[in-house]
Design a protein around this motif. Structure first.
Motif, PDB file in Angstrom:
ATOM      1  N   GLY A  86       0.751  -1.249   0.000  1.00 20.38           N
ATOM      2  CA  GLY A  86       0.000   0.000   0.000  1.00 20.38           C
ATOM      3  C   GLY A  86       0.778   1.295   0.000  1.00 20.38           C
ATOM      4  O   GLY A  86       0.182   2.362  -0.132  1.00 20.38           O
ATOM      5  N   LEU A  87       2.103   1.244   0.152  1.00 19.33           N
ATOM      6  CA  LEU A  87       2.864   2.487   0.098  1.00 19.33           C
ATOM      7  C   LEU A  87       2.945   2.974  -1.350  1.00 19.33           C
ATOM      8  O   LEU A  87       3.188   2.183  -2.253  1.00 19.33           O
ATOM      9  N   PRO A  88       2.763   4.270  -1.573  1.00 21.32           N
ATOM     10  CA  PRO A  88       2.747   4.799  -2.956  1.00 21.32           C
ATOM     11  C   PRO A  88       4.144   4.965  -3.548  1.00 21.32           C
ATOM     12  O   PRO A  88       4.600   6.070  -3.818  1.00 21.32           O
ATOM     13  N   VAL A  89       4.821   3.841  -3.757  1.00 20.58           N
ATOM     14  CA  VAL A  89       6.214   3.897  -4.199  1.00 20.58           C
ATOM     15  C   VAL A  89       6.403   3.453  -5.647  1.00 20.58           C
ATOM     16  O   VAL A  89       7.511   3.565  -6.184  1.00 20.58           O
ATOM     17  N   PHE A  90       5.347   2.957  -6.267  1.00 17.02           N
ATOM     18  CA  PHE A  90       5.464   2.579  -7.669  1.00 17.02           C
ATOM     19  C   PHE A  90       5.378   3.822  -8.554  1.00 17.02           C
ATOM     20  O   PHE A  90       5.096   4.922  -8.083  1.00 17.02           O
ATOM     21  N   SER A  91       5.621   3.649  -9.820  1.00 15.27           N
ATOM     22  CA  SER A  91       5.617   4.766 -10.769  1.00 15.27           C
ATOM     23  C   SER A  91       4.334   5.581 -10.666  1.00 15.27           C
ATOM     24  O   SER A  91       3.231   5.032 -10.648  1.00 15.27           O
ATOM     25  N   GLY A  92       4.496   6.898 -10.562  1.00 18.17           N
ATOM     26  CA  GLY A  92       3.340   7.780 -10.462  1.00 18.17           C
ATOM     27  C   GLY A  92       2.686   7.779  -9.102  1.00 18.17           C
ATOM     28  O   GLY A  92       1.557   8.266  -8.951  1.00 18.17           O
ATOM     29  N   GLY A  93       3.348   7.207  -8.095  1.00 16.57           N
ATOM     30  CA  GLY A  93       2.780   7.159  -6.755  1.00 16.57           C
ATOM     31  C   GLY A  93       1.716   6.086  -6.575  1.00 16.57           C
ATOM     32  O   GLY A  93       0.931   6.127  -5.631  1.00 16.57           O
TER      33      GLY A  93
END
Length: 199
Positions: A86-93
């Motif tokens: 659930g942390l927004p760490v992938f591309s584009g948040g």
């Protein structure tokens, strides 16, 4: 206790302290590299094609060139797990397991492969041709490791042919990603020399 036995005990103690120091240093390096992935990966510039411009390839290659194979793999897996939970760490948040199951999710799996194999095949840290080895390994091993799973998953989800997928996903990025590999290699070389003094 004899003098000889005392020396043996001291050597064992020093060895244990050294191993503890290495373990602590390794954990710190993995943590910093995972954090670097979490900071750089969400930065994305949307493009007319499904894949945005990001710094993920640069970060993945840099970490692979700096860390040992297992440690690079751990850092990349930790980053991926943080995104999945659930942390927004992938591309584009973005975040969540659904990102991996999306048309571009194969690239995330490719990053895991690249982190291990680039690190495994990069060769010695120093040497006359270290920079050349870094660049060639990054480009000839890292980019295929990233692109092949990415293209394969895109083909499955979009139901397109191989040539169309390659043109769509690589024509814009291939030269940029090669430049990222070169930049990562240039940075990794002095970083490795500095780390070698404290390893």
């Amino acid at each position: 206790m004899s003098t000889e036995n005392s020396k043996k005990v001291d050597i064992l103690k020093n060895k244990n302290r050294s191993n503890l120091k290495m373990t602590t240093l390794t954990m710190a390096q993995i943590s910093v590299c995972t954090a670097l992935l979490c900071v750089l990966s969400p930065l994305a510039i949307p493009l007319p094609i499904p894949v945005p411009f990001t710094l993920q390839v640069f970060a993945v290659i840099l970490i692979a060139l700096v860390l040992k194979p297992l440690h690079a793999l751990i850092a990349q897996v930790l980053y991926t797990l943080l995104g999945v939970v659930g942390l927004p760490v992938f591309s584009g948040g973005k975040s969540g397991f659904g990102v991996i199951l999306s048309p571009t999710g194969g690239f995330i799996l490719g990053f895991i492969l690249a982190s291990f194999f680039v690190s495994l095949l990069k060769g010695k840290i120093g040497g006359k041709y270290a920079l050349l080895r870094y660049i060639l390994t990054s480009v000839l091993v890292g980019i295929p490791c990233i692109y092949i799973p990415g293209i394969a998953m895109y083909m499955i989800y979009v139901q397109t042919d191989l040539l169309s997928a390659i043109v769509t996903l690589t024509s814009v990025f291939i030269l940029i990603d090669i430049a990222k590999c070169v930049l990562a290699s240039l940075i990794a070389l002095p970083v490795n020399k500095a780390l070698e003094k404290i390893r």
